[in-house]
Write a protein that holds these residues in place. Structure first.
Motif, PDB file in Angstrom:
ATOM      1  N   GLU A  86      28.750  53.520  84.999  1.00 29.30           N
ATOM      2  CA  GLU A  86      30.181  53.635  84.391  1.00 29.30           C
ATOM      3  C   GLU A  86      30.074  53.856  82.902  1.00 29.30           C
ATOM      4  O   GLU A  86      31.157  54.531  82.418  1.00 29.30           O
ATOM      5  CB  GLU A  86      31.015  52.190  84.853  1.00 29.30           C
ATOM      6  CG  GLU A  86      31.330  52.454  86.189  1.00 29.30           C
ATOM      7  CD  GLU A  86      32.345  53.634  86.772  1.00 29.30           C
ATOM      8  OE1 GLU A  86      33.084  54.144  85.669  1.00 29.30           O
ATOM      9  OE2 GLU A  86      31.862  54.054  87.867  1.00 29.30           O
ATOM     10  N   SER A  87      29.065  53.445  82.280  1.00 29.99           N
ATOM     11  CA  SER A  87      29.014  53.375  80.760  1.00 29.99           C
ATOM     12  C   SER A  87      27.628  53.267  80.325  1.00 29.99           C
ATOM     13  O   SER A  87      26.677  52.723  80.955  1.00 29.99           O
ATOM     14  CB  SER A  87      29.992  52.067  80.122  1.00 29.99           C
ATOM     15  OG  SER A  87      29.378  50.991  80.698  1.00 29.99           O
TER      16      SER A  87
ATOM     17  N   LYS B 163      20.841  59.437  77.796  1.00 28.44           N
ATOM     18  CA  LYS B 163      22.089  60.012  78.587  1.00 28.44           C
ATOM     19  C   LYS B 163      21.560  61.466  79.139  1.00 28.44           C
ATOM     20  O   LYS B 163      20.924  61.962  78.156  1.00 28.44           O
ATOM     21  CB  LYS B 163      23.227  60.188  77.905  1.00 28.44           C
ATOM     22  CG  LYS B 163      24.525  60.472  78.817  1.00 28.44           C
ATOM     23  CD  LYS B 163      25.892  60.447  77.960  1.00 28.44           C
ATOM     24  CE  LYS B 163      26.651  61.004  78.847  1.00 28.44           C
ATOM     25  NZ  LYS B 163      28.140  60.911  78.021  1.00 28.44           N
ATOM     26  N   VAL B 164      21.664  61.380  80.412  1.00 25.13           N
ATOM     27  CA  VAL B 164      21.356  63.051  81.127  1.00 25.13           C
ATOM     28  C   VAL B 164      22.632  63.809  80.562  1.00 25.13           C
ATOM     29  O   VAL B 164      23.621  63.386  80.983  1.00 25.13           O
ATOM     30  CB  VAL B 164      21.354  62.694  82.271  1.00 25.13           C
ATOM     31  CG1 VAL B 164      21.005  64.061  82.968  1.00 25.13           C
ATOM     32  CG2 VAL B 164      20.118  61.624  82.762  1.00 25.13           C
TER      33      VAL B 164
ATOM     34  N   MET C 267      28.321  58.567  84.639  1.00 25.44           N
ATOM     35  CA  MET C 267      27.491  59.026  83.834  1.00 25.44           C
ATOM     36  C   MET C 267      25.931  58.513  84.256  1.00 25.44           C
ATOM     37  O   MET C 267      25.608  57.604  84.644  1.00 25.44           O
ATOM     38  CB  MET C 267      27.626  58.463  82.505  1.00 25.44           C
ATOM     39  CG  MET C 267      28.945  58.847  81.929  1.00 25.44           C
ATOM     40  SD  MET C 267      29.371  58.026  80.255  1.00 25.44           S
ATOM     41  CE  MET C 267      29.709  56.554  80.683  1.00 25.44           C
ATOM     42  N   ARG C 268      25.203  59.577  83.850  1.00 24.96           N
ATOM     43  CA  ARG C 268      23.714  59.274  84.457  1.00 24.96           C
ATOM     44  C   ARG C 268      22.901  58.872  83.156  1.00 24.96           C
ATOM     45  O   ARG C 268      23.193  59.803  82.128  1.00 24.96           O
ATOM     46  CB  ARG C 268      23.289  60.430  85.223  1.00 24.96           C
ATOM     47  CG  ARG C 268      23.626  60.650  86.590  1.00 24.96           C
ATOM     48  CD  ARG C 268      22.915  61.524  87.490  1.00 24.96           C
ATOM     49  NE  ARG C 268      23.888  61.325  88.791  1.00 24.96           N
ATOM     50  CZ  ARG C 268      23.259  61.872  89.924  1.00 24.96           C
ATOM     51  NH1 ARG C 268      22.004  62.567  89.987  1.00 24.96           N
ATOM     52  NH2 ARG C 268      23.619  61.842  91.053  1.00 24.96           N
ATOM     53  N   TYR C 269      21.856  58.112  83.325  1.00 26.55           N
ATOM     54  CA  TYR C 269      21.202  57.774  81.983  1.00 26.55           C
ATOM     55  C   TYR C 269      19.563  57.715  82.676  1.00 26.55           C
ATOM     56  O   TYR C 269      19.552  57.504  83.834  1.00 26.55           O
ATOM     57  CB  TYR C 269      21.513  56.357  81.761  1.00 26.55           C
ATOM     58  CG  TYR C 269      22.741  56.509  80.812  1.00 26.55           C
ATOM     59  CD1 TYR C 269      22.341  56.537  79.445  1.00 26.55           C
ATOM     60  CD2 TYR C 269      23.991  56.258  81.449  1.00 26.55           C
ATOM     61  CE1 TYR C 269      23.421  56.798  78.524  1.00 26.55           C
ATOM     62  CE2 TYR C 269      25.086  56.375  80.470  1.00 26.55           C
ATOM     63  CZ  TYR C 269      24.900  56.528  79.081  1.00 26.55           C
ATOM     64  OH  TYR C 269      26.084  56.670  78.239  1.00 26.55           O
TER      65      TYR C 269
ATOM     66  N   GLU D   5      21.684  48.634  95.917  1.00 24.75           N
ATOM     67  CA  GLU D   5      22.436  47.832  96.518  1.00 24.75           C
ATOM     68  C   GLU D   5      23.715  48.121  95.824  1.00 24.75           C
ATOM     69  O   GLU D   5      24.958  48.081  96.518  1.00 24.75           O
ATOM     70  CB  GLU D   5      22.177  46.415  96.753  1.00 24.75           C
ATOM     71  CG  GLU D   5      21.150  45.996  97.613  1.00 24.75           C
ATOM     72  CD  GLU D   5      20.885  44.648  97.709  1.00 24.75           C
ATOM     73  OE1 GLU D   5      21.397  43.842  96.997  1.00 24.75           O
ATOM     74  OE2 GLU D   5      20.223  44.356  98.976  1.00 24.75           O
ATOM     75  N   SER D   6      23.908  48.458  94.267  1.00 25.19           N
ATOM     76  CA  SER D   6      25.005  48.642  93.512  1.00 25.19           C
ATOM     77  C   SER D   6      25.426  49.945  93.729  1.00 25.19           C
ATOM     78  O   SER D   6      26.551  50.331  93.188  1.00 25.19           O
ATOM     79  CB  SER D   6      24.774  48.105  92.315  1.00 25.19           C
ATOM     80  OG  SER D   6      23.902  48.971  91.570  1.00 25.19           O
ATOM     81  N   GLY D   7      24.539  50.830  94.286  1.00 27.13           N
ATOM     82  CA  GLY D   7      24.763  52.301  94.310  1.00 27.13           C
ATOM     83  C   GLY D   7      24.764  53.044  92.825  1.00 27.13           C
ATOM     84  O   GLY D   7      24.978  54.110  93.012  1.00 27.13           O
ATOM     85  N   GLU D   8      23.854  52.286  92.266  1.00 26.17           N
ATOM     86  CA  GLU D   8      23.705  53.118  90.764  1.00 26.17           C
ATOM     87  C   GLU D   8      22.031  53.825  90.828  1.00 26.17           C
ATOM     88  O   GLU D   8      22.095  54.473  89.917  1.00 26.17           O
ATOM     89  CB  GLU D   8      23.492  51.962  89.708  1.00 26.17           C
ATOM     90  CG  GLU D   8      24.961  51.580  89.608  1.00 26.17           C
ATOM     91  CD  GLU D   8      24.970  50.149  88.568  1.00 26.17           C
ATOM     92  OE1 GLU D   8      25.811  50.091  87.561  1.00 26.17           O
ATOM     93  OE2 GLU D   8      24.267  49.298  88.901  1.00 26.17           O
TER      94      GLU D   8
END
Length: 116
Positions: A87-88, A111-112, A1-3, A38-41
């Motif tokens: 993830e959340s 939230k997108v 999920m994108r925010y 680094e976390s890929g987020e």
């Protein structure tokens, strides 16, 4: 999920911060970018010009009318954002709390729901 994590600036409040506090904010953004990269987020981030460089466009009777300044008149203004893929919602909120601006103003988490 994108925010979308939006950052808001209040120039009067910013003016009360010491140079060390301001430098801490700048360094904190570097640390935050490193963390989410680094976390890929990390999806993207942008810093925006202050309201003096903003133009607002309204169309009246088919004719665009351009005004200087922001749409919403406020002491605070949107100064930048991060888009993260997490993830959340809880993780998005956790990350928002790590952005240094949250210590002085607030970070909005949204939230997108559509991307084009």
């Amino acid at each position: 999920m994108r925010y979308l994590l939006t950052l808001h600036m209040n120039p009067a409040l910013w003016g009360t911060l010491t140079d060390d506090q301001k430098n801490g904010v700048y360094a904190g953004h570097g640390d935050f970018i490193k963390l989410v990269t680094e976390s890929g987020e990390m999806v993207e981030t942008k810093a925006l010009v202050d309201p003096a460089g903003t133009r607002t466009v309204r169309v009246e009777n088919g004719v665009p009318r351009v005004e200087n300044g922001t749409f919403v008149e406020s002491a605070s203004f949107l100064c930048g954002y991060y888009v993260v893929d997490v993830e959340s919602e809880e993780r998005a909120v956790e990350l928002a709390g790590k952005i240094p601006d949250a210590r002085y103003t607030a970070v909005e988490v949204r939230k997108v729901i559509h991307e084009g």
